[in-house]
Design an enzyme around this catalytic site. Sequence first.
Site, mmCIF file in Angstrom:
data_model
loop_
_atom_site.group_PDB
_atom_site.id
_atom_site.type_symbol
_atom_site.label_atom_id
_atom_site.label_comp_id
_atom_site.label_asym_id
_atom_site.label_seq_id
_atom_site.Cartn_x
_atom_site.Cartn_y
_atom_site.Cartn_z
ATOM 1 N N LYS A 35 0.673 -1.303 0.080
ATOM 2 C CA LYS A 35 0.186 0.032 -0.122
ATOM 3 C C LYS A 35 0.780 1.361 -0.043
ATOM 4 O O LYS A 35 1.982 1.175 0.281
ATOM 5 C CB LYS A 35 -0.834 0.123 1.288
ATOM 6 C CG LYS A 35 -0.287 0.165 2.370
ATOM 7 C CD LYS A 35 -1.342 -0.320 3.748
ATOM 8 C CE LYS A 35 -0.324 -0.308 5.018
ATOM 9 N NZ LYS A 35 -1.220 -0.532 6.181
ATOM 10 N N TYR A 266 17.067 29.371 9.801
ATOM 11 C CA TYR A 266 15.962 30.010 10.271
ATOM 12 C C TYR A 266 15.819 29.834 11.838
ATOM 13 O O TYR A 266 16.002 29.028 12.190
ATOM 14 C CB TYR A 266 14.684 29.514 9.464
ATOM 15 C CG TYR A 266 14.572 29.698 8.146
ATOM 16 C CD1 TYR A 266 14.413 31.108 7.492
ATOM 17 C CD2 TYR A 266 14.558 28.716 7.054
ATOM 18 C CE1 TYR A 266 14.044 31.457 6.332
ATOM 19 C CE2 TYR A 266 14.406 28.955 5.716
ATOM 20 C CZ TYR A 266 14.252 30.357 5.533
ATOM 21 O OH TYR A 266 14.065 30.759 4.101
HETATM 22 C C1 LIG Z 1 -0.571 -1.688 6.593
HETATM 23 C C2 LIG Z 1 -1.295 -2.851 7.124
HETATM 24 C C3 LIG Z 1 -0.176 -4.097 7.513
HETATM 25 C C4 LIG Z 1 1.308 -4.031 7.343
HETATM 26 O O1 LIG Z 1 1.602 -3.234 8.618
HETATM 27 P P1 LIG Z 1 3.195 -3.451 8.999
HETATM 28 O O2 LIG Z 1 3.378 -2.692 10.255
HETATM 29 O O3 LIG Z 1 3.736 -2.220 8.052
HETATM 30 O O4 LIG Z 1 3.690 -4.432 8.827
HETATM 31 C C5 LIG Z 1 -0.889 -5.222 7.807
HETATM 32 N N1 LIG Z 1 -2.217 -5.491 7.950
HETATM 33 C C6 LIG Z 1 -3.061 -4.267 7.743
HETATM 34 C C7 LIG Z 1 -4.492 -4.356 7.655
HETATM 35 C C8 LIG Z 1 -2.484 -3.094 7.275
HETATM 36 O O5 LIG Z 1 -3.415 -2.082 6.835
#
Ligand SMILES: *Cc1c(COP(=O)(O)O)cnc(C)c1O
Length: 375
Positions: A35, A266
């Site tokens: 994702k 800054y």
């Molecule tokens: C993003 C996600 C994961 C992966 O999580 P990590 O901590 O990056 O391994 C697993 N399950 C679901 C439902 C997620 O949304």
Amino acid sequence: MPRPIEALVHRAALAHNLARARTAAPEARLWAVVKANAYGHGIERAYAGLMGADGFALLDLAEAERMRALGWRGPVLLLEGVFEPRDLELCSRLALWHTVHCAEQIDWLAAHKTHAPHHVFLKMNSGMNRLGLRPERYRAAWARLHALPQVGEIGLMTHFSDADGERGIAHQVRVFEEATRDLPGERSVANSATILRHHGGAGVAAAGEGGPRLASDWVRAGILSYGSAPDFPEHSATGWQLQPAMTLRTRLIATRSLQPGDTVGYGSRFTADRAMRIGIAACGYADGYPRHAGTGTPVLVDGVRTGTVGRVSMDMLAVDLTPVPAAGIGSEVTLWGRGPRETILSIDEVAHAAATIGYELMCALAARVTVRAVE
Ligand SMILES: *Cc1c(COP(=O)(O)O)cnc(C)c1O
């Protein structure tokens, strides 16, 4: 010459990290979670490194289409399921597996016309209170799905809120197992922190010390695939035997000599208390470097560890050259990932200094940074 900043995606590291997940959960099938454009690495660039996975999990339908466009014919899972009824047409057309987390999604399926029954994962809210059906509603939802001609396989899924922390997963495992005890179907419960901390191997492991048994047929490897520790600073990526999959690097475009009392950047947030040399690196928050990283955030100059100085600005940041007297214009600056001569600077350390997590920095890599995939 373009601005010298660039990001590298290390395909061999992706493959190594996935193999690490396999070692931790050898009996389970492995989702590579891609994702958010493969956590900022780029789905197309990361694909070659992640092809050893059994499936790809994501949540954007456009990203699912990109997986199919790459030629991946295996499982692709929508982690949030469909957002509206017509998304189911794409699921049918591309044979996408999808999560079902609410009653409305079952209604939509019941009204959907499809030749091939869909493979779904029914998600339980076992305590995180984000997505999923409550345990007392779960079995009725399962029975409804089971009766639908539109539905084939039904996997059982939940997600843990504290797999990386002190509270752990036992309380949610208990809820999930109680409510699913005599339901058939594959289980998918483990994210990266669960894989690393709560899987002892053999696919079934103790959920924490003395906790209930954890059965997991499909594990979901997200952050670990990209070489960041889900539980930093308790554990480091190196400690978990993970390799950084992303390097962000640039060069010095100027150096300065400061006198005691000189300030930098800054807000004059840094004042030299001695004569010192600093370098100005071509990287700022418009590249995705965190603005909240204060003085002393670790950085490598020519592979030597030093720290930032003063506030990060949009396009530049300053680094202390005291430990690298030979550095000058053109010297390589590693913001995170791999430096020269096998050096490594963990993205987690930089994230920690900016009061955030490696996940956010990867995902926030800015579009203006050129990214190259390397072995
Ligand atoms: C993003 C996600 C994961 C992966 O999580 P990590 O901590 O990056 O391994 C697993 N399950 C679901 C439902 C997620 O949304």
